[in-house]
Every structure is written in C-alpha cells, then in structure tokens.
Design a protein around this motif. Structure first.
Motif, PDB file in Angstrom:
ATOM      1  N   PRO A  43      42.354 -22.972 -23.857  1.00  0.00           N
ATOM      2  CA  PRO A  43      43.216 -22.899 -22.662  1.00  0.00           C
ATOM      3  C   PRO A  43      44.664 -22.617 -23.038  1.00  0.00           C
ATOM      4  CG  PRO A  43      41.739 -24.779 -22.537  1.00  0.00           C
ATOM      5  CD  PRO A  43      41.576 -24.214 -23.914  1.00  0.00           C
ATOM      6  N   LEU A  44      45.287 -21.731 -22.258  1.00  0.00           N
ATOM      7  CA  LEU A  44      46.653 -21.302 -22.533  1.00  0.00           C
ATOM      8  C   LEU A  44      47.517 -21.495 -21.295  1.00  0.00           C
ATOM      9  CD1 LEU A  44      45.856 -17.908 -24.306  1.00  0.00           C
ATOM     10  CD2 LEU A  44      46.552 -20.020 -25.430  1.00  0.00           C
ATOM     11  N   SER A  45      48.796 -21.542 -21.507  1.00  0.00           N
ATOM     12  CA  SER A  45      49.768 -21.585 -20.426  1.00  0.00           C
ATOM     13  C   SER A  45      50.794 -20.492 -20.701  1.00  0.00           C
ATOM     14  CB  SER A  45      50.449 -22.958 -20.354  1.00  0.00           C
ATOM     15  OG  SER A  45      51.444 -22.967 -19.341  1.00  0.00           O
ATOM     16  N   PHE A  46      50.773 -19.439 -19.878  1.00  0.00           N
ATOM     17  CA  PHE A  46      51.674 -18.317 -20.109  1.00  0.00           C
ATOM     18  C   PHE A  46      51.773 -17.495 -18.829  1.00  0.00           C
ATOM     19  CE2 PHE A  46      47.447 -16.845 -20.924  1.00  0.00           C
ATOM     20  CZ  PHE A  46      47.414 -15.550 -20.445  1.00  0.00           C
ATOM     21  N   HIS A  47      52.720 -16.580 -18.808  1.00  0.00           N
ATOM     22  CA  HIS A  47      52.907 -15.659 -17.698  1.00  0.00           C
ATOM     23  C   HIS A  47      52.495 -14.263 -18.153  1.00  0.00           C
ATOM     24  CE1 HIS A  47      55.058 -18.519 -15.137  1.00  0.00           C
ATOM     25  NE2 HIS A  47      55.664 -18.935 -16.236  1.00  0.00           N
ATOM     26  N   ALA A  48      51.806 -13.543 -17.286  1.00  0.00           N
ATOM     27  CA  ALA A  48      51.362 -12.186 -17.595  1.00  0.00           C
ATOM     28  C   ALA A  48      51.652 -11.284 -16.408  1.00  0.00           C
ATOM     29  CB  ALA A  48      49.867 -12.164 -17.927  1.00  0.00           C
ATOM     30  N   ARG A  49      51.785 -10.001 -16.703  1.00  0.00           N
ATOM     31  CA  ARG A  49      52.047  -9.011 -15.665  1.00  0.00           C
ATOM     32  C   ARG A  49      51.012  -7.904 -15.779  1.00  0.00           C
ATOM     33  NH1 ARG A  49      57.971  -6.560 -14.117  1.00  0.00           N
ATOM     34  NH2 ARG A  49      57.362  -5.553 -12.162  1.00  0.00           N
ATOM     35  N   LEU A  50      50.332  -7.631 -14.679  1.00  0.00           N
ATOM     36  CA  LEU A  50      49.260  -6.639 -14.661  1.00  0.00           C
ATOM     37  C   LEU A  50      49.670  -5.461 -13.794  1.00  0.00           C
ATOM     38  CD1 LEU A  50      46.319  -5.754 -15.281  1.00  0.00           C
ATOM     39  CD2 LEU A  50      45.633  -6.983 -13.216  1.00  0.00           C
ATOM     40  N   ARG A  51      49.511  -4.263 -14.343  1.00  0.00           N
ATOM     41  CA  ARG A  51      49.751  -3.034 -13.605  1.00  0.00           C
ATOM     42  C   ARG A  51      48.444  -2.256 -13.523  1.00  0.00           C
ATOM     43  NH1 ARG A  51      54.211  -2.211 -10.405  1.00  0.00           N
ATOM     44  NH2 ARG A  51      56.140  -2.745 -11.480  1.00  0.00           N
ATOM     45  N   GLN A  52      48.105  -1.778 -12.335  1.00  0.00           N
ATOM     46  CA  GLN A  52      46.890  -1.004 -12.136  1.00  0.00           C
ATOM     47  C   GLN A  52      47.247   0.360 -11.575  1.00  0.00           C
ATOM     48  OE1 GLN A  52      43.985  -2.820  -9.584  1.00  0.00           O
ATOM     49  NE2 GLN A  52      42.704  -0.996  -9.480  1.00  0.00           N
ATOM     50  N   SER A  53      46.722   1.396 -12.197  1.00  0.00           N
ATOM     51  CA  SER A  53      46.974   2.745 -11.716  1.00  0.00           C
ATOM     52  C   SER A  53      46.147   3.012 -10.465  1.00  0.00           C
ATOM     53  CB  SER A  53      46.622   3.765 -12.805  1.00  0.00           C
ATOM     54  OG  SER A  53      46.715   5.080 -12.306  1.00  0.00           O
ATOM     55  N   LYS A  63      44.429   2.730 -17.190  1.00  0.00           N
ATOM     56  CA  LYS A  63      44.068   2.324 -15.830  1.00  0.00           C
ATOM     57  C   LYS A  63      44.648   0.948 -15.532  1.00  0.00           C
ATOM     58  CE  LYS A  63      41.714   2.258 -11.915  1.00  0.00           C
ATOM     59  NZ  LYS A  63      42.032   3.132 -10.777  1.00  0.00           N
ATOM     60  N   TYR A  64      44.566   0.056 -16.498  1.00  0.00           N
ATOM     61  CA  TYR A  64      45.133  -1.285 -16.366  1.00  0.00           C
ATOM     62  C   TYR A  64      46.071  -1.528 -17.544  1.00  0.00           C
ATOM     63  CZ  TYR A  64      41.138  -1.862 -13.250  1.00  0.00           C
ATOM     64  OH  TYR A  64      40.220  -1.700 -12.254  1.00  0.00           O
ATOM     65  N   LYS A  65      47.216  -2.121 -17.262  1.00  0.00           N
ATOM     66  CA  LYS A  65      48.178  -2.452 -18.310  1.00  0.00           C
ATOM     67  C   LYS A  65      48.599  -3.905 -18.130  1.00  0.00           C
ATOM     68  CE  LYS A  65      52.560  -1.072 -20.409  1.00  0.00           C
ATOM     69  NZ  LYS A  65      53.718  -0.145 -20.331  1.00  0.00           N
ATOM     70  N   LEU A  66      48.273  -4.728 -19.111  1.00  0.00           N
ATOM     71  CA  LEU A  66      48.579  -6.155 -19.073  1.00  0.00           C
ATOM     72  C   LEU A  66      49.618  -6.463 -20.142  1.00  0.00           C
ATOM     73  CD1 LEU A  66      47.876  -8.984 -17.918  1.00  0.00           C
ATOM     74  CD2 LEU A  66      46.192  -9.186 -19.750  1.00  0.00           C
ATOM     75  N   THR A  67      50.727  -7.043 -19.737  1.00  0.00           N
ATOM     76  CA  THR A  67      51.786  -7.403 -20.673  1.00  0.00           C
ATOM     77  C   THR A  67      52.061  -8.895 -20.561  1.00  0.00           C
ATOM     78  OG1 THR A  67      53.479  -6.855 -19.019  1.00  0.00           O
ATOM     79  CG2 THR A  67      52.866  -5.134 -20.585  1.00  0.00           C
ATOM     80  N   SER A  68      52.299  -9.518 -21.702  1.00  0.00           N
ATOM     81  CA  SER A  68      52.586 -10.944 -21.731  1.00  0.00           C
ATOM     82  C   SER A  68      53.219 -11.287 -23.067  1.00  0.00           C
ATOM     83  CB  SER A  68      51.309 -11.762 -21.519  1.00  0.00           C
ATOM     84  OG  SER A  68      51.591 -13.146 -21.588  1.00  0.00           O
ATOM     85  N   GLU A  69      53.725 -12.501 -23.151  1.00  0.00           N
ATOM     86  CA  GLU A  69      54.291 -13.017 -24.392  1.00  0.00           C
ATOM     87  C   GLU A  69      53.630 -14.356 -24.699  1.00  0.00           C
ATOM     88  OE1 GLU A  69      58.487 -13.274 -24.259  1.00  0.00           O
ATOM     89  OE2 GLU A  69      58.814 -11.122 -23.965  1.00  0.00           O
ATOM     90  N   LEU A  70      53.013 -14.432 -25.871  1.00  0.00           N
ATOM     91  CA  LEU A  70      52.325 -15.647 -26.297  1.00  0.00           C
ATOM     92  C   LEU A  70      52.954 -16.141 -27.591  1.00  0.00           C
ATOM     93  CD1 LEU A  70      48.583 -14.665 -25.703  1.00  0.00           C
ATOM     94  CD2 LEU A  70      49.987 -16.153 -24.296  1.00  0.00           C
TER      95      LEU A  70
END
Length: 232
Positions: A43-53, A63-70
């Motif tokens: 289990p993790l606790s983080f923020h992510a941002r998803l972009r879908q074309s 098609k999908y771009k997921l960015t986050s910092e862990l």
C-alpha cells in the motif's frame, strides 16, 4: 547469473526496494508476513495525474499517460511473476526497426498520387522546416489563433461545474472544441500543453474567487461585530 537470479533460486520470493532504506526492508517484510494480505505492491500514499488521449488511434503519443512522484516503492514478487513481468515488458517494448511517420500532425490523410502530390510536397517542406527549426510567421499566427480559441473553450467545458462564473458550452461551442481536438495539425503534445495552461488558469481564478469570498466574509463578520458592540 546475477545476484537476483541467485536469490530467486534460493528463495521463491523476492522483495525489491527502490528508493527506500535497507534497514526498513526487514520490518516491512515481517509486517507483510504477519498480515493476512498478499500484496504484490505494498500500500502506498501518493498523488498521481492521469492523462487520456481522446483519439482512438495513437501513433506517436501514448493513449494513457500517468505521472507521479514516489519517494519509495516496495514490490513482492514470486519467480513466475517476475518472469511473466519480463515477458510482458519485452512484448510491449517499442520496436526500433519499425518506421514511424515524421510529424504525423502534418501528414496528409491521402494516398500518394498525382492528384495529391501538392499536399505531400507541402508535408515534406513543413517537415524539413521543423527539422531545421524554421517555421513561417503564417504558421505561428494560425497556431496562435487556434490556441486562443481552444483555451477558453476547454476551460469552460472542463471547469464550469466547479467554477460557477464559467458558463457551460453551447452545442456549437462543443462542436468547435471537438474540431480543434481532432485537428491533425495540432500535435497531442500541443493539446496537452494547452490543457495544462487552461487548468492553471482555472485554478488561479478559483484561488482569486476563494480569496475574495473570504475577504467578504471577514468584512461581514467585522461589520456584524461592530454593530453588536454599538447596540450593547
């Protein structure tokens, strides 16, 4: 044979820690064994941002771009799972021997023939200009006008529910937004950049409205307090 393969041979499970300290590995492993859960990814606790074309076919962009910092990531895999992951990674890895179109946003959606030769020559000239970092002022003006139309339309369409001061798009405006997003002369990276700008504008406007609302409430409370003091 590397250290990982030797460890897998000695033990059917492997725990890999990326970015975390070595001292916490044993404690985390003990906690995982003592629990009733069998996590592959802890289990993790983080923020992510998803972009879908919005496009159905994606040639030179994801098609999908997921960015986050862990800061740390803990994975527990068995040997079959690790081998399966390697096979999946090898399958989805882009092939280097496959030719890909150059600047597909400029590429004509037409077959090469005598009737379409002019369009293909224009495509070749524009590609050479892009490679040499030379673009005409006419292209800059066209892109600027498209950007100027797109930003307010996308901002209203994406944020009108959370920002009451933004009106909902009409049917014709929605159609115009769709045409701009399907415009092949605008790259997917350009659309994503414009969306980021519109999102930032909406967030800035939201912050200003929230600050103004807090100031009004503060002034109202102050006026109410003064009125109560005079009345006493």
């Amino acid at each position: 044979e590397g250290p990982l393969e030797k460890a897998l041979r000695r033990n059917d499970g492997v725990r890999a820690s990326v970015g975390g300290g070595g001292g916490g590995g044993g404690r985390a492993g003990a906690r995982a064994k003592s629990s009733d859960h069998a996590y592959i990814l802890s289990p993790l606790s983080f923020h992510a941002r998803l972009r879908q074309s919005d496009r159905l076919r994606c040639v030179d962009f994801p098609k999908y771009k997921l960015t986050s910092e862990l800061s740390s990531l803990s994975v527990m895999l068995s040997r079959p799972q690790l081998e399966l992951g390697r096979r999946i990674a090898a399958t989805v890895k882009p092939r280097g021997d496959v030719a890909r179109p150059l600047f597909p946003e400029y590429r004509p959606a037409l077959a090469i023939s005598c009737l379409t030769a002019k369009e293909w020559w224009k495509y070749a000239v524009r590609c050479v200009g892009r490679l040499n970092r030379r673009r005409s002022w006419a292209e800059f003006m066209i892109a600027y006008k498209k950007r100027k139309r797109y930003l307010p339309l996308y901002k209203r369409g994406a944020h009108h529910e959370s920002c009451p001061w933004l009106s909902k798009l009409t049917v014709s405006e929605t159609a115009m937004l769709d045409r701009l997003e399907q415009d092949r002369t605008i790259s997917a990276q350009g659309i994503m950049c414009w969306r980021n700008i519109a999102d930032a504008q909406a967030e800035r406007e939201r912050s200003k409205h929230d600050a103004a609302r807090r100031e009004r409430e503060k002034a109202k409370r102050a006026a109410t307090g003064e009125g109560g003091g005079h009345g006493g």
